[in-house]
Design an enzyme around this catalytic site. Structure first.
Site, PDB file in Angstrom:
ATOM      1  N   LYS A  85       1.081   4.227  -2.914  1.00 42.79           N
ATOM      2  CA  LYS A  85       0.756   5.637  -2.696  1.00 42.79           C
ATOM      3  C   LYS A  85       1.942   6.554  -2.996  1.00 42.79           C
ATOM      4  O   LYS A  85       1.768   7.690  -3.444  1.00 42.79           O
ATOM      5  CB  LYS A  85       0.247   5.845  -1.269  1.00 42.79           C
ATOM      6  CG  LYS A  85      -1.131   5.246  -1.035  1.00 42.79           C
ATOM      7  CD  LYS A  85      -2.161   5.761  -2.040  1.00 42.79           C
ATOM      8  CE  LYS A  85      -3.560   5.267  -1.768  1.00 42.79           C
ATOM      9  NZ  LYS A  85      -4.559   5.772  -2.733  1.00 42.79           N
ATOM     10  N   TYR A 142       0.834  -1.204   0.000  1.00 48.77           N
ATOM     11  CA  TYR A 142       0.000   0.000   0.000  1.00 48.77           C
ATOM     12  C   TYR A 142       0.872   1.258   0.000  1.00 48.77           C
ATOM     13  O   TYR A 142       0.652   2.184  -0.788  1.00 48.77           O
ATOM     14  CB  TYR A 142      -0.920  -0.011   1.214  1.00 48.77           C
ATOM     15  CG  TYR A 142      -1.807   1.201   1.320  1.00 48.77           C
ATOM     16  CD1 TYR A 142      -2.956   1.314   0.540  1.00 48.77           C
ATOM     17  CD2 TYR A 142      -1.513   2.238   2.206  1.00 48.77           C
ATOM     18  CE1 TYR A 142      -3.779   2.425   0.636  1.00 48.77           C
ATOM     19  CE2 TYR A 142      -2.334   3.351   2.306  1.00 48.77           C
ATOM     20  CZ  TYR A 142      -3.468   3.441   1.525  1.00 48.77           C
ATOM     21  OH  TYR A 142      -4.275   4.552   1.627  1.00 48.77           O
TER      22      TYR A 142
END
Length: 242
Positions: free
Chosen positions: A167, A163
């Protein structure tokens, strides 16, 4: 004339909160993008019942056909979009102990990075037709290279590497689109909604409400043509170091 705003992943959580405020308070016509056509229609009906101008469209970032169909439908109905909010994303680190690292990264990047890129690229021609083009990427301070070195943050020891990496990629993607859209004076910004109590975070008790998480997104979505805020990374409390 209403501002035409498309939000991906807007049938719930932060996306829905953003759609609701923009449609009901700021005279935007919001197009709710939703992977589930039924869920999107239900979300739109809720906002419409409270006086907001809203529609919905099936939009799956992992499907080229879905993205292409959405572009064609919106072009036919509206001719352009003024604001594109890349909100859809997944966080699946640690959710499936049997998932391989390769599959974890492949699935995460397929939505958060590749899907976001394909959607943005597909809608660029419609965004370029706006007199005040505005592109917003919903990211996370967990994608900040600087924040990753700060050991006293609450998430420093949590293993969300897929994750986090996705990002960080979204952040540099946003800066690339700021360059690409510079010729039309587009505003391109990155927002961290902070830790929000949504399905994405497992409804964590430590999270703020989706409405609070949407605050900075809304502030950027309503920028006027004469405003010069662009190439920023921020949350509701101020700037975030890249």
């Amino acid at each position: 004339m209403s501002t035409i705003t498309l939000i991906s992943g807007a049938n719930q959580g932060i996306g829905f909160a953003t759609a609701s405020v923009l449609a009901k308070v700021h005279n935007h016509h919001v197009i709710i993008g939703s992977r589930s056509e039924e869920a999107g229609a239900q979300a739109a009906a809720l906002v419409r019942a409270e006086g907001g101008s809203v529609s919905s469209i099936q939009l799956d970032l992992t499907s080229d056909a879905s993205i292409e169909a959405a572009v064609k439908n919106i072009e036919r109905e509206h001719g352009l979009i003024d604001v594109l909010i890349n909100n859809a994303g997944i966080l699946i680190d640690g959710k499936n102990p049997d998932q391989s690292t390769r599959d974890l990264f492949t699935e995460t990047f397929a939505t958060n990075v590749i899907g976001t890129t394909l959607m943005t690229e597909a809608f660029l021609p419609l965004l370029r037709k706006s007199s005040n083009p505005n592109l917003i990427f919903v990211s996370s301070r967990m994608g900040s290279l600087h924040q990753a070195t700060v050991k006293d943050t609450m998430f420093y020891a949590i293993d969300y590497k897929a994750y986090d990496s996705s990002k960080a990629a979204v952040n540099i993607l946003a800066l690339n689109y700021a360059r690409i859209l510079e010729d039309v004076g587009a505003k391109v910004n990155v927002v961290c909604p902070q830790l929000v109590k949504t399905n994405l975070t497992g409804w964590t008790d430590y999270g703020i409400t989706p409405e609070m998480g949407a605050e900075r997104i809304v502030e950027l979505a309503i920028l006027k043509k004469e405003d010069t805020i662009s190439r920023t990374f921020s949350d509701r409390d101020g700037p975030i170091a890249w």
